[in-house]
Design a protein around this motif. Structure first.
Motif, PDB file in Angstrom:
ATOM      1  N   SER A   1       0.949  -1.307   0.008  1.00 52.14           N
ATOM      2  CA  SER A   1      -0.060  -0.103  -0.171  1.00 52.14           C
ATOM      3  C   SER A   1       0.683   1.056   0.134  1.00 52.14           C
ATOM      4  O   SER A   1       2.036   1.330   0.390  1.00 52.14           O
ATOM      5  CB  SER A   1      -0.637  -0.003   1.163  1.00 52.14           C
ATOM      6  N   SER A   2       0.107   2.377  -0.516  1.00 51.51           N
ATOM      7  CA  SER A   2       1.190   3.552  -0.568  1.00 51.51           C
ATOM      8  C   SER A   2       0.158   4.699  -0.982  1.00 51.51           C
ATOM      9  O   SER A   2      -0.836   4.302  -1.724  1.00 51.51           O
ATOM     10  CB  SER A   2       2.127   3.642  -1.544  1.00 51.51           C
TER      11      SER A   2
ATOM     12  N   LEU B   1       6.289   4.763   1.277  1.00 54.52           N
ATOM     13  CA  LEU B   1       6.382   6.237   1.368  1.00 54.52           C
ATOM     14  C   LEU B   1       7.192   6.758   0.432  1.00 54.52           C
ATOM     15  O   LEU B   1       8.183   6.190  -0.013  1.00 54.52           O
ATOM     16  CB  LEU B   1       6.998   6.427   2.963  1.00 54.52           C
ATOM     17  N   PRO B   2       6.624   7.940  -0.011  1.00 55.57           N
ATOM     18  CA  PRO B   2       7.521   8.757  -0.834  1.00 55.57           C
ATOM     19  C   PRO B   2       8.854   9.475  -0.243  1.00 55.57           C
ATOM     20  O   PRO B   2       8.509   9.479   1.081  1.00 55.57           O
ATOM     21  CB  PRO B   2       6.652   9.612  -1.454  1.00 55.57           C
TER      22      PRO B   2
ATOM     23  N   TYR C   1       5.799  -3.883   7.739  1.00 50.29           N
ATOM     24  CA  TYR C   1       7.038  -3.400   7.237  1.00 50.29           C
ATOM     25  C   TYR C   1       6.933  -2.033   6.256  1.00 50.29           C
ATOM     26  O   TYR C   1       5.781  -1.943   5.756  1.00 50.29           O
ATOM     27  CB  TYR C   1       7.745  -4.343   6.079  1.00 50.29           C
ATOM     28  N   ILE C   2       7.887  -0.907   6.756  1.00 53.16           N
ATOM     29  CA  ILE C   2       7.611   0.467   6.053  1.00 53.16           C
ATOM     30  C   ILE C   2       9.036   0.658   5.120  1.00 53.16           C
ATOM     31  O   ILE C   2       9.953   0.496   5.779  1.00 53.16           O
ATOM     32  CB  ILE C   2       7.583   1.188   7.084  1.00 53.16           C
TER      33      ILE C   2
ATOM     34  N   ASP D   1      16.585  -0.618  -5.287  1.00 54.71           N
ATOM     35  CA  ASP D   1      16.934  -0.851  -3.965  1.00 54.71           C
ATOM     36  C   ASP D   1      15.258  -1.199  -3.399  1.00 54.71           C
ATOM     37  O   ASP D   1      15.280  -2.048  -2.509  1.00 54.71           O
ATOM     38  CB  ASP D   1      17.340   0.329  -3.412  1.00 54.71           C
ATOM     39  N   SER D   2      14.344  -0.503  -3.497  1.00 60.02           N
ATOM     40  CA  SER D   2      13.027  -0.926  -2.898  1.00 60.02           C
ATOM     41  C   SER D   2      12.573  -2.426  -3.513  1.00 60.02           C
ATOM     42  O   SER D   2      12.093  -3.016  -2.599  1.00 60.02           O
ATOM     43  CB  SER D   2      12.009   0.124  -3.204  1.00 60.02           C
ATOM     44  N   VAL D   3      12.725  -2.661  -4.492  1.00 61.65           N
ATOM     45  CA  VAL D   3      12.240  -3.902  -5.060  1.00 61.65           C
ATOM     46  C   VAL D   3      13.137  -4.995  -4.436  1.00 61.65           C
ATOM     47  O   VAL D   3      12.547  -6.054  -3.917  1.00 61.65           O
ATOM     48  CB  VAL D   3      12.620  -4.227  -6.475  1.00 61.65           C
ATOM     49  N   ALA D   4      14.565  -4.744  -4.237  1.00 59.99           N
ATOM     50  CA  ALA D   4      15.346  -5.733  -3.515  1.00 59.99           C
ATOM     51  C   ALA D   4      15.135  -5.963  -1.998  1.00 59.99           C
ATOM     52  O   ALA D   4      14.961  -7.092  -1.474  1.00 59.99           O
ATOM     53  CB  ALA D   4      16.653  -5.379  -3.646  1.00 59.99           C
ATOM     54  N   LYS D   5      14.490  -4.899  -1.362  1.00 59.43           N
ATOM     55  CA  LYS D   5      14.090  -4.691   0.044  1.00 59.43           C
ATOM     56  C   LYS D   5      12.837  -5.840   0.211  1.00 59.43           C
ATOM     57  O   LYS D   5      12.633  -6.642   0.768  1.00 59.43           O
ATOM     58  CB  LYS D   5      13.846  -3.425   0.471  1.00 59.43           C
TER      59      LYS D   5
END
Ligand code: 5GP
Length: 226
Positions: free
Chosen positions: A30-31, A143-144, A184-185, A193-197
């Motif tokens: 979600s975002s 989050l942006p 998780y946030i 990087d976000s995809v890897a996380k």
């Protein structure tokens, strides 16, 4: 969104390890609109073999770049009301004056077959799934990096009218206030990087003891015989 065909999940089988059956998981991203969620979802679906997207039904008009049956099933208000009446939706909510819902049957079949399902739904839908399938749910909130960046991304996307952009900006604050309800946030500074996380989260969640329903049999097989 292009998705690879899902395979029945047997943990470890893909790297030559013994097979342990597990239950699928429900991954909710979600975002606020424009935080990068769709891009992250697309990359996850390309990179994760055993992940399929839950395709929602919506009464929102189709955008030019969207395809019926791929991004959403676009239906009218009467059909949406019928689906609720038939208890065919796992969750549903009204967002920006349009109705959105998750078809129930595909999700339940995927869980039983050990397939993981990705959801692009808002906080209202996430709360409803948490009430119904709490043990299967993994919640990630994106989050942006800043409010300015969020507005810039919405304008760049330019899929919506100026009025829609303004409305979504004002909704962003209310959507973001729900971050404490997630497991998780992550702040989306960089897509890769976000995809890897998110992939690291998925990898760890797949190994949870309670999801590996074949463990008792597997551990039995490790006991010395005779
Ligand atoms: P959009 O119109 O930009 O595609 O989506 C608007 C919002 O509705 C997004 O926050 C998206 O996550 C949410 N949404 C999309 N499908 C569903 C759904 O099936 N259920 C719920 N609760 N929210 C949804």
């Amino acid at each position: 969104m292009n998705r690879p065909a899902a395979k029945s999940q047997i943990a470890g089988a893909e790297c030559g390890q013994p097979a342990v059956h597990r239950r699928g998981l429900l991954l909710v991203l979600s975002s606020p609109s424009g935080a990068g969620k769709s891009t992250i979802s697309r990359a996850l679906l390309e990179q994760e073999d055993n992940l399929t997207l839950s395709i929602s039904v919506t009464t929102r008009p189709k955008r030019p770049a969207e395809t019926d049956g791929v991004h959403y099933h676009f239906i009218d208000k009467a059909r949406f009301a019928e689906l609720i009446e038939q208890d065919a939706l796992l969750e549903h909510a009204e967002v920006f004056g349009n109705r959105y819902g998750t078809p129930r049957s595909e999700v339940e079949a995927a869980l039983d077959q050990g397939r993981d399902v990705l959801f692009d739904i808002d906080w209202q839908g996430t709360q409803q799934i948490a009430g119904k399938l709490p043990n299967d749910l993994v919640r990630v909130f994106i989050l942006p990096p800043s409010l300015e960046e969020l507005e810039a991304r919405l304008k760049r996307r330019a899929q919506d009218t100026d009025e829609e952009v303004r409305r979504r900006m004002s909704e962003a604050a209310s959507e973001m206030s729900h971050w404490p309800e997630y497991d998780y946030i992550l702040v989306n500074h960089d897509i890769d990087d976000s995809v890897a996380k998110v992939r690291a989260i998925v990898a760890a969640e797949r190994l949870r003891r309670e999801r590996q329903i074949g463990l008792t049999d597997f551990v039995d097989s490790l006991k010395p015989r005779g």
